[in-house]
Design a protein around this motif. Structure first.
Motif, PDB file in Angstrom:
ATOM      1  N   GLY A 136      -5.578  -7.799   9.389  1.00 10.73           N
ATOM      2  CA  GLY A 136      -6.421  -8.656   7.356  1.00 10.73           C
ATOM      3  C   GLY A 136      -5.990  -6.765   6.869  1.00 10.73           C
ATOM      4  O   GLY A 136      -6.833  -6.979   5.454  1.00 10.73           O
ATOM      5  N   LEU A 137      -5.177  -6.154   7.392  1.00  7.96           N
ATOM      6  CA  LEU A 137      -4.803  -5.238   5.934  1.00  7.96           C
ATOM      7  C   LEU A 137      -3.767  -5.344   5.497  1.00  7.96           C
ATOM      8  O   LEU A 137      -2.681  -6.665   5.678  1.00  7.96           O
ATOM      9  N   ARG A 138      -3.433  -4.566   4.569  1.00  6.93           N
ATOM     10  CA  ARG A 138      -2.544  -4.818   2.881  1.00  6.93           C
ATOM     11  C   ARG A 138      -1.395  -3.322   3.978  1.00  6.93           C
ATOM     12  O   ARG A 138      -1.798  -2.312   4.233  1.00  6.93           O
ATOM     13  N   TYR A 139      -0.106  -3.917   3.448  1.00  2.00           N
ATOM     14  CA  TYR A 139       0.797  -2.551   3.587  1.00  2.00           C
ATOM     15  C   TYR A 139       0.273  -1.194   2.725  1.00  2.00           C
ATOM     16  O   TYR A 139       0.542  -0.031   3.792  1.00  2.00           O
ATOM     17  N   GLU A 140      -0.445  -1.107   1.172  1.00  2.00           N
ATOM     18  CA  GLU A 140      -1.007  -0.360   1.081  1.00  2.00           C
ATOM     19  C   GLU A 140      -1.560  -0.147   1.168  1.00  2.00           C
ATOM     20  O   GLU A 140      -1.905   2.164   1.277  1.00  2.00           O
ATOM     21  N   LEU A 184      -0.641   3.751   3.373  1.00  2.45           N
ATOM     22  CA  LEU A 184      -0.694   5.067   3.094  1.00  2.45           C
ATOM     23  C   LEU A 184      -1.077   6.310   2.823  1.00  2.45           C
ATOM     24  O   LEU A 184      -2.903   6.468   3.112  1.00  2.45           O
ATOM     25  N   ASN A 185      -0.329   7.514   3.591  1.00  2.57           N
ATOM     26  CA  ASN A 185      -1.021   8.430   3.984  1.00  2.57           C
ATOM     27  C   ASN A 185      -2.289   8.938   2.697  1.00  2.57           C
ATOM     28  O   ASN A 185      -1.588   9.497   1.759  1.00  2.57           O
ATOM     29  N   GLU A 186      -3.070   9.530   2.743  1.00  8.15           N
ATOM     30  CA  GLU A 186      -4.332   9.320   1.772  1.00  8.15           C
ATOM     31  C   GLU A 186      -4.189  11.237   1.815  1.00  8.15           C
ATOM     32  O   GLU A 186      -4.720  11.791   0.679  1.00  8.15           O
ATOM     33  N   ASP A 187      -3.597  11.391   1.899  1.00  8.85           N
ATOM     34  CA  ASP A 187      -3.128  13.341   1.940  1.00  8.85           C
ATOM     35  C   ASP A 187      -2.029  13.525   1.723  1.00  8.85           C
ATOM     36  O   ASP A 187      -1.857  14.559   0.519  1.00  8.85           O
ATOM     37  N   GLN A 188      -0.821  12.629   1.238  1.00 12.29           N
ATOM     38  CA  GLN A 188      -0.072  13.029   0.055  1.00 12.29           C
ATOM     39  C   GLN A 188      -0.908  12.680  -1.463  1.00 12.29           C
ATOM     40  O   GLN A 188      -1.596  12.825  -2.106  1.00 12.29           O
ATOM     41  N   LYS A 189      -0.504  13.853  -2.100  1.00  8.16           N
ATOM     42  CA  LYS A 189      -0.773  13.795  -3.365  1.00  8.16           C
ATOM     43  C   LYS A 189      -0.805  13.454  -4.325  1.00  8.16           C
ATOM     44  O   LYS A 189      -2.009  12.572  -4.990  1.00  8.16           O
ATOM     45  N   GLU A 190       0.293  12.330  -4.548  1.00  7.62           N
ATOM     46  CA  GLU A 190       0.463  10.825  -5.666  1.00  7.62           C
ATOM     47  C   GLU A 190      -0.404  10.071  -5.336  1.00  7.62           C
ATOM     48  O   GLU A 190      -1.023   9.924  -5.834  1.00  7.62           O
ATOM     49  N   VAL A 191      -0.980  10.202  -3.769  1.00  6.52           N
ATOM     50  CA  VAL A 191      -1.883   8.830  -3.145  1.00  6.52           C
ATOM     51  C   VAL A 191      -2.497   9.244  -3.532  1.00  6.52           C
ATOM     52  O   VAL A 191      -3.213   8.433  -4.161  1.00  6.52           O
ATOM     53  N   LYS A 192      -3.482  10.520  -3.026  1.00  7.83           N
ATOM     54  CA  LYS A 192      -5.021  11.055  -3.311  1.00  7.83           C
ATOM     55  C   LYS A 192      -5.212  10.497  -4.790  1.00  7.83           C
ATOM     56  O   LYS A 192      -5.748  10.058  -5.116  1.00  7.83           O
ATOM     57  N   GLU A 193      -4.250  11.148  -5.569  1.00  9.43           N
ATOM     58  CA  GLU A 193      -4.448  11.080  -7.431  1.00  9.43           C
ATOM     59  C   GLU A 193      -5.106   9.451  -7.742  1.00  9.43           C
ATOM     60  O   GLU A 193      -4.951   8.963  -8.462  1.00  9.43           O
ATOM     61  N   ALA A 194      -3.579   8.396  -7.519  1.00  6.64           N
ATOM     62  CA  ALA A 194      -3.775   7.359  -7.569  1.00  6.64           C
ATOM     63  C   ALA A 194      -5.046   6.989  -6.984  1.00  6.64           C
ATOM     64  O   ALA A 194      -5.370   5.795  -8.358  1.00  6.64           O
ATOM     65  N   LEU A 195      -5.916   6.556  -6.092  1.00  6.93           N
ATOM     66  CA  LEU A 195      -7.070   6.387  -5.708  1.00  6.93           C
ATOM     67  C   LEU A 195      -8.369   6.967  -5.668  1.00  6.93           C
ATOM     68  O   LEU A 195      -8.752   6.251  -6.586  1.00  6.93           O
ATOM     69  N   ASP A 240     -12.924  -1.585  -7.924  1.00 10.14           N
ATOM     70  CA  ASP A 240     -12.686  -2.404  -6.929  1.00 10.14           C
ATOM     71  C   ASP A 240     -11.633  -2.438  -6.091  1.00 10.14           C
ATOM     72  O   ASP A 240     -12.221  -3.691  -4.757  1.00 10.14           O
ATOM     73  N   VAL A 241     -10.911  -2.039  -6.304  1.00 12.29           N
ATOM     74  CA  VAL A 241      -9.603  -1.513  -5.795  1.00 12.29           C
ATOM     75  C   VAL A 241     -10.159  -1.019  -4.709  1.00 12.29           C
ATOM     76  O   VAL A 241     -10.026  -1.087  -3.226  1.00 12.29           O
ATOM     77  N   LEU A 242     -11.233   0.186  -4.613  1.00 10.59           N
ATOM     78  CA  LEU A 242     -11.450   1.361  -3.564  1.00 10.59           C
ATOM     79  C   LEU A 242     -12.565   0.562  -2.442  1.00 10.59           C
ATOM     80  O   LEU A 242     -11.781   0.803  -1.173  1.00 10.59           O
ATOM     81  N   ILE A 301      -0.488  -9.885   2.411  1.00 13.97           N
ATOM     82  CA  ILE A 301      -0.039  -8.502   2.399  1.00 13.97           C
ATOM     83  C   ILE A 301       0.989  -7.216   1.999  1.00 13.97           C
ATOM     84  O   ILE A 301       0.685  -6.035   1.938  1.00 13.97           O
ATOM     85  N   PHE A 302       1.579  -7.930   0.979  1.00 11.48           N
ATOM     86  CA  PHE A 302       2.228  -6.338   0.299  1.00 11.48           C
ATOM     87  C   PHE A 302       2.176  -7.208  -1.283  1.00 11.48           C
ATOM     88  O   PHE A 302       3.496  -6.405  -2.321  1.00 11.48           O
ATOM     89  N   LYS A 303       1.339  -6.903  -1.540  1.00 13.45           N
ATOM     90  CA  LYS A 303       0.370  -7.196  -3.222  1.00 13.45           C
ATOM     91  C   LYS A 303       0.468  -5.352  -3.175  1.00 13.45           C
ATOM     92  O   LYS A 303      -0.063  -4.973  -2.697  1.00 13.45           O
ATOM     93  N   ARG A 304       1.149  -5.007  -4.101  1.00 13.85           N
ATOM     94  CA  ARG A 304       1.009  -3.688  -5.146  1.00 13.85           C
ATOM     95  C   ARG A 304      -0.092  -3.325  -6.231  1.00 13.85           C
ATOM     96  O   ARG A 304       0.005  -4.129  -7.112  1.00 13.85           O
ATOM     97  N   GLU A 305      -1.138  -2.830  -5.532  1.00 19.03           N
ATOM     98  CA  GLU A 305      -2.255  -2.258  -6.677  1.00 19.03           C
ATOM     99  C   GLU A 305      -1.773  -1.187  -7.150  1.00 19.03           C
ATOM    100  O   GLU A 305      -2.406  -0.682  -7.960  1.00 19.03           O
TER     101      GLU A 305
END
Length: 115
Positions: free
Chosen positions: A30-34, A37-48, A54-56, A87-91
């Motif tokens: 029941g996971l999505r591709y997103e 993503l590695n939460e330790d990457q700077k861009e991913v951390k900032e986007a989160l 609700d997304v979080l 599965i491949f929804k982009r948020e």
């Protein structure tokens, strides 16, 4: 030219097959591709950090559910066979791309300082 076309056709076929296999594996938990993503990457951390609450919340619930299903060695289809998964929804990925573009622009504008 013909070799390049053959290469692109072969890579396109391989990419479709990989996407299908990956989608089936993610659907088991029941996971999505997103969610991968590695939460330790700077861009991913900032986007989160800037993402909608609700997304979080949904991301956290999917990850917890996947951990639980993995521990129990079960599939999501066992519990919810009719569940619709996108599965491949982009948020958050568009935000990640904007952050990368911003950082690249900043680096280019300040390139003269490193010389």
């Amino acid at each position: 030219m013909a070799l390049r076309m053959l290469y692109h056709k072969a890579m396109g076929f391989a990419a479709k097959q990989y996407r299908t296999v990956l989608g089936n594996q993610l659907a088991q938990y029941g996971l999505r591709y997103e969610d991968l993503l590695n939460e330790d990457q700077k861009e991913v951390k900032e986007a989160l950090e800037h993402a909608d609450p609700d997304v979080l919340t949904a991301r956290t619930r999917r990850l917890k559910r996947a951990i639980d299903l993995s521990f129990k060695r079960k599939s999501l289809q066992t519990y919810a066979p009719d569940m619709e998964l996108d599965i491949f929804k982009r948020e958050i990925y568009p935000d990640i791309m904007k952050i990368r573009a911003r950082d690249n622009e900043y680096a280019q504008l300040n390139a003269h300082k490193s010389q």
